[in-house]
Write a protein that holds these residues in place. Structure first.
Motif, PDB file in Angstrom:
ATOM      1  N   GLY A 122       0.787  -1.220   0.000  1.00 12.08           N
ATOM      2  CA  GLY A 122       0.000   0.000   0.000  1.00 12.08           C
ATOM      3  C   GLY A 122       0.819   1.271   0.000  1.00 12.08           C
ATOM      4  O   GLY A 122       0.363   2.306   0.492  1.00 12.08           O
ATOM      5  N   ALA A 123       2.006   1.240  -0.595  1.00 13.44           N
ATOM      6  CA  ALA A 123       2.924   2.383  -0.530  1.00 13.44           C
ATOM      7  C   ALA A 123       2.979   3.206  -1.808  1.00 13.44           C
ATOM      8  O   ALA A 123       3.641   4.246  -1.834  1.00 13.44           O
ATOM      9  CB  ALA A 123       4.332   1.888  -0.175  1.00 13.44           C
ATOM     10  N   PHE A 124       2.290   2.775  -2.870  1.00 15.32           N
ATOM     11  CA  PHE A 124       2.491   3.391  -4.182  1.00 15.32           C
ATOM     12  C   PHE A 124       1.229   4.062  -4.701  1.00 15.32           C
ATOM     13  O   PHE A 124       0.116   3.588  -4.506  1.00 15.32           O
ATOM     14  CB  PHE A 124       2.971   2.338  -5.185  1.00 15.32           C
ATOM     15  CG  PHE A 124       4.383   1.898  -4.946  1.00 15.32           C
ATOM     16  CD1 PHE A 124       5.433   2.452  -5.653  1.00 15.32           C
ATOM     17  CD2 PHE A 124       4.668   0.941  -3.979  1.00 15.32           C
ATOM     18  CE1 PHE A 124       6.738   2.059  -5.425  1.00 15.32           C
ATOM     19  CE2 PHE A 124       5.969   0.543  -3.741  1.00 15.32           C
ATOM     20  CZ  PHE A 124       7.011   1.107  -4.461  1.00 15.32           C
ATOM     21  N   ASP A 125       1.436   5.169  -5.384  1.00 19.64           N
ATOM     22  CA  ASP A 125       0.348   5.895  -6.037  1.00 19.64           C
ATOM     23  C   ASP A 125       0.039   5.332  -7.420  1.00 19.64           C
ATOM     24  O   ASP A 125      -1.094   5.421  -7.904  1.00 19.64           O
ATOM     25  CB  ASP A 125       0.713   7.377  -6.200  1.00 19.64           C
ATOM     26  CG  ASP A 125       1.091   8.014  -4.879  1.00 19.64           C
ATOM     27  OD1 ASP A 125       0.184   8.236  -4.066  1.00 19.64           O
ATOM     28  OD2 ASP A 125       2.292   8.284  -4.661  1.00 19.64           O
ATOM     29  N   LEU A 126       1.058   4.777  -8.068  1.00 17.93           N
ATOM     30  CA  LEU A 126       0.940   4.291  -9.450  1.00 17.93           C
ATOM     31  C   LEU A 126       1.779   3.041  -9.630  1.00 17.93           C
ATOM     32  O   LEU A 126       2.920   2.974  -9.149  1.00 17.93           O
ATOM     33  CB  LEU A 126       1.417   5.383 -10.426  1.00 17.93           C
ATOM     34  CG  LEU A 126       1.569   4.991 -11.897  1.00 17.93           C
ATOM     35  CD1 LEU A 126       0.205   4.729 -12.529  1.00 17.93           C
ATOM     36  CD2 LEU A 126       2.310   6.085 -12.672  1.00 17.93           C
ATOM     37  N   VAL A 127       1.226   2.070 -10.321  1.00 17.17           N
ATOM     38  CA  VAL A 127       1.989   0.905 -10.794  1.00 17.17           C
ATOM     39  C   VAL A 127       1.775   0.816 -12.294  1.00 17.17           C
ATOM     40  O   VAL A 127       0.641   0.971 -12.778  1.00 17.17           O
ATOM     41  CB  VAL A 127       1.531  -0.399 -10.116  1.00 17.17           C
ATOM     42  CG1 VAL A 127       2.243  -1.610 -10.731  1.00 17.17           C
ATOM     43  CG2 VAL A 127       1.794  -0.351  -8.613  1.00 17.17           C
ATOM     44  N   GLY A 170      -7.171   3.743  -3.852  1.00 10.52           N
ATOM     45  CA  GLY A 170      -7.352   4.795  -4.848  1.00 10.52           C
ATOM     46  C   GLY A 170      -6.196   4.928  -5.811  1.00 10.52           C
ATOM     47  O   GLY A 170      -6.273   5.718  -6.758  1.00 10.52           O
ATOM     48  N   GLY A 171      -5.111   4.164  -5.608  1.00 10.07           N
ATOM     49  CA  GLY A 171      -3.975   4.204  -6.522  1.00 10.07           C
ATOM     50  C   GLY A 171      -4.288   3.554  -7.855  1.00 10.07           C
ATOM     51  O   GLY A 171      -5.229   2.760  -7.967  1.00 10.07           O
ATOM     52  N   SER A 172      -3.498   3.890  -8.865  1.00 10.29           N
ATOM     53  CA  SER A 172      -3.772   3.473 -10.246  1.00 10.29           C
ATOM     54  C   SER A 172      -2.796   2.402 -10.724  1.00 10.29           C
ATOM     55  O   SER A 172      -1.596   2.464 -10.448  1.00 10.29           O
ATOM     56  CB  SER A 172      -3.665   4.673 -11.193  1.00 10.29           C
ATOM     57  OG  SER A 172      -4.691   5.603 -10.944  1.00 10.29           O
ATOM     58  N   PHE A 173      -3.338   1.462 -11.462  1.00 12.41           N
ATOM     59  CA  PHE A 173      -2.543   0.445 -12.167  1.00 12.41           C
ATOM     60  C   PHE A 173      -2.770   0.648 -13.654  1.00 12.41           C
ATOM     61  O   PHE A 173      -3.882   0.476 -14.153  1.00 12.41           O
ATOM     62  CB  PHE A 173      -2.981  -0.946 -11.733  1.00 12.41           C
ATOM     63  CG  PHE A 173      -2.289  -2.075 -12.444  1.00 12.41           C
ATOM     64  CD1 PHE A 173      -0.949  -1.999 -12.781  1.00 12.41           C
ATOM     65  CD2 PHE A 173      -2.980  -3.237 -12.771  1.00 12.41           C
ATOM     66  CE1 PHE A 173      -0.311  -3.053 -13.442  1.00 12.41           C
ATOM     67  CE2 PHE A 173      -2.348  -4.286 -13.416  1.00 12.41           C
ATOM     68  CZ  PHE A 173      -1.021  -4.188 -13.749  1.00 12.41           C
ATOM     69  N   ARG A 193      -9.195  -7.431  -7.057  1.00 12.38           N
ATOM     70  CA  ARG A 193     -10.021  -6.347  -6.541  1.00 12.38           C
ATOM     71  C   ARG A 193      -9.548  -4.984  -7.056  1.00 12.38           C
ATOM     72  O   ARG A 193      -9.470  -4.012  -6.324  1.00 12.38           O
ATOM     73  CB  ARG A 193     -10.071  -6.372  -5.018  1.00 12.38           C
ATOM     74  CG  ARG A 193     -10.703  -7.645  -4.468  1.00 12.38           C
ATOM     75  CD  ARG A 193     -10.876  -7.606  -2.975  1.00 12.38           C
ATOM     76  NE  ARG A 193     -11.523  -8.832  -2.502  1.00 12.38           N
ATOM     77  CZ  ARG A 193     -11.797  -9.084  -1.221  1.00 12.38           C
ATOM     78  NH1 ARG A 193     -11.479  -8.197  -0.300  1.00 12.38           N
ATOM     79  NH2 ARG A 193     -12.389 -10.215  -0.883  1.00 12.38           N
ATOM     80  N   LEU A 194      -9.235  -4.962  -8.337  1.00 11.28           N
ATOM     81  CA  LEU A 194      -8.900  -3.734  -9.036  1.00 11.28           C
ATOM     82  C   LEU A 194     -10.042  -3.409  -9.993  1.00 11.28           C
ATOM     83  O   LEU A 194     -10.479  -4.279 -10.753  1.00 11.28           O
ATOM     84  CB  LEU A 194      -7.592  -3.877  -9.804  1.00 11.28           C
ATOM     85  CG  LEU A 194      -6.324  -4.034  -8.956  1.00 11.28           C
ATOM     86  CD1 LEU A 194      -5.153  -4.493  -9.824  1.00 11.28           C
ATOM     87  CD2 LEU A 194      -5.973  -2.730  -8.253  1.00 11.28           C
ATOM     88  N   GLU A 195     -10.494  -2.179  -9.991  1.00  5.84           N
ATOM     89  CA  GLU A 195     -11.639  -1.787 -10.805  1.00  5.84           C
ATOM     90  C   GLU A 195     -11.160  -1.034 -12.046  1.00  5.84           C
ATOM     91  O   GLU A 195     -10.475  -0.019 -11.954  1.00  5.84           O
ATOM     92  CB  GLU A 195     -12.573  -0.893 -10.000  1.00  5.84           C
ATOM     93  CG  GLU A 195     -13.869  -0.574 -10.700  1.00  5.84           C
ATOM     94  CD  GLU A 195     -14.784  -1.785 -10.842  1.00  5.84           C
ATOM     95  OE1 GLU A 195     -15.464  -1.884 -11.897  1.00  5.84           O
ATOM     96  OE2 GLU A 195     -14.831  -2.627  -9.924  1.00  5.84           O
ATOM     97  N   ALA A 196     -11.501  -1.550 -13.234  1.00  5.58           N
ATOM     98  CA  ALA A 196     -11.147  -0.871 -14.483  1.00  5.58           C
ATOM     99  C   ALA A 196     -11.882   0.457 -14.572  1.00  5.58           C
ATOM    100  O   ALA A 196     -13.102   0.520 -14.406  1.00  5.58           O
ATOM    101  CB  ALA A 196     -11.505  -1.754 -15.677  1.00  5.58           C
ATOM    102  N   LYS A 218      -8.111   1.005 -10.770  1.00  2.00           N
ATOM    103  CA  LYS A 218      -7.841   1.601  -9.462  1.00  2.00           C
ATOM    104  C   LYS A 218      -8.186   0.631  -8.340  1.00  2.00           C
ATOM    105  O   LYS A 218      -9.122  -0.164  -8.455  1.00  2.00           O
ATOM    106  CB  LYS A 218      -8.631   2.901  -9.283  1.00  2.00           C
ATOM    107  CG  LYS A 218      -8.123   4.059 -10.135  1.00  2.00           C
ATOM    108  CD  LYS A 218      -8.921   5.323  -9.874  1.00  2.00           C
ATOM    109  CE  LYS A 218      -8.403   6.501 -10.673  1.00  2.00           C
ATOM    110  NZ  LYS A 218      -7.115   6.998 -10.146  1.00  2.00           N
ATOM    111  N   ARG A 219      -7.424   0.749  -7.279  1.00  2.00           N
ATOM    112  CA  ARG A 219      -7.696  -0.072  -6.101  1.00  2.00           C
ATOM    113  C   ARG A 219      -8.779   0.613  -5.260  1.00  2.00           C
ATOM    114  O   ARG A 219      -8.667   1.803  -4.946  1.00  2.00           O
ATOM    115  CB  ARG A 219      -6.427  -0.252  -5.273  1.00  2.00           C
ATOM    116  CG  ARG A 219      -6.645  -1.063  -4.012  1.00  2.00           C
ATOM    117  CD  ARG A 219      -5.404  -1.171  -3.172  1.00  2.00           C
ATOM    118  NE  ARG A 219      -5.691  -1.831  -1.915  1.00  2.00           N
ATOM    119  CZ  ARG A 219      -4.816  -1.987  -0.928  1.00  2.00           C
ATOM    120  NH1 ARG A 219      -3.580  -1.532  -1.063  1.00  2.00           N
ATOM    121  NH2 ARG A 219      -5.164  -2.583   0.186  1.00  2.00           N
ATOM    122  N   GLY A 220      -9.811  -0.140  -4.924  1.00  2.00           N
ATOM    123  CA  GLY A 220     -10.858   0.360  -4.048  1.00  2.00           C
ATOM    124  C   GLY A 220     -11.805   1.349  -4.688  1.00  2.00           C
ATOM    125  O   GLY A 220     -12.499   2.083  -3.985  1.00  2.00           O
ATOM    126  N   ALA A 221     -11.872   1.372  -6.021  1.00  2.00           N
ATOM    127  CA  ALA A 221     -12.745   2.328  -6.710  1.00  2.00           C
ATOM    128  C   ALA A 221     -14.127   1.734  -6.934  1.00  2.00           C
ATOM    129  O   ALA A 221     -14.314   0.512  -6.960  1.00  2.00           O
ATOM    130  CB  ALA A 221     -12.128   2.727  -8.043  1.00  2.00           C
TER     131      ALA A 221
END
Length: 250
Positions: A122-127, A170-173, A193-196, A218-221
């Motif tokens: 849970g340390a990153f804003d973007l992957v 809320g971070g983005s992949f 559990r990532l929402e496109a 996004k995570r948790g979107a």
């Protein structure tokens, strides 16, 4: 710049490519996997709308082109590049030094599954990731290139699980994937559990089927997907489109 070149070796069989962006250079081996248009498009897609400082990770970094290209677009990006192949990771680390980005990009020669424990849950804003997306099957004569383009030890499910573990809520992949296997990608995202949230199909020319897709999850979107207008690489006359030219030059 010349001092960095003198201090960083270019090994036999390698070439040094000028990325034409902020004095950045990339070491590659022509007999292995070399980055292509999809990496350039993904870097622009992932960087869109990002400002300020943010922490990013690249899963399956190869020679490290995505961190370099995103850093060239976003002055506040700080990257951890994860690459299991030690030779590719070494090229990425030397590319970082030649490009003068030691303070912004770190390279780790570890499996992507080990990245969350090493770098922080849970340390990153973007992957970002340009993963292998061809179907498993007969291997090429060049194992390093085959591993870069065909799912074998690196599966899309594992990439999504590692990305989800690294991301803040809320971070983005952001990744690119083959359009014909979009169903497998959505299943892997759901399993992690990532929402496109944002998607764009890439077509070689008008009237042709999409070959790849650029996607942000996004995570948790909450559910809700924006499908952007298609991106055409070439126009009806076979010339590079203005948008693609702008992506390369901007």
């Amino acid at each position: 710049m010349m001092r960095r070149f003198r201090q960083t070796p270019v090994l036999p069989g390698e070439r040094l490519d000028d990325l034409q962006r902020s004095g950045m250079f990339l070491l590659q081996r022509p007999d292995a996997f070399c980055f292509g248009t999809d990496s350039v498009l993904l870097a622009a897609f992932a960087a869109q709308g990002r400002a300020g400082n943010f922490r990013a990770a690249d899963l399956g970094s190869g020679s490290g082109v995505l961190p370099l290209l995103v850093c060239g677009r976003c002055c506040g990006a700080r990257f951890d590049a994860v690459e299991i192949d030690p030779q590719a990771a070494d090229r990425a680390a030397r590319s970082v030094r030649i490009s003068g980005l030691e303070g912004r990009v770190r390279v780790h020669a570890v499996p992507l599954e080990a990245a969350p424990a090493l770098l922080g849950y849970g340390a990153f804003d973007l992957v970002v990731s340009n993963p292998p997306y061809a179907r498993p099957g007969a291997q090429h004569a060049r194992p390093e290139r085959d591993a870069a383009v065909r799912e074998s030890s690196t599966r899309i499910d594992s990439v999504c699980q590692s990305a989800a573990a690294l991301l803040k809520n809320g971070g983005s992949f952001c990744l690119c994937f083959t359009a014909e296997r979009l169903a497998a990608l959505f299943a892997a995202l759901a399993g992690a559990r990532l929402e496109a949230k944002r998607m764009r199909f890439v077509h070689g020319a008008p009237g042709r089927e999409a070959k790849i897709v650029l996607l942000e999850a996004k995570r948790g979107a909450r559910p809700g997907l924006r499908v952007l207008p298609p991106l055409l690489l070439r126009d009806g006359q076979g010339c590079e489109t203005d948008e693609v030219r702008d992506i390369y030059l901007r």
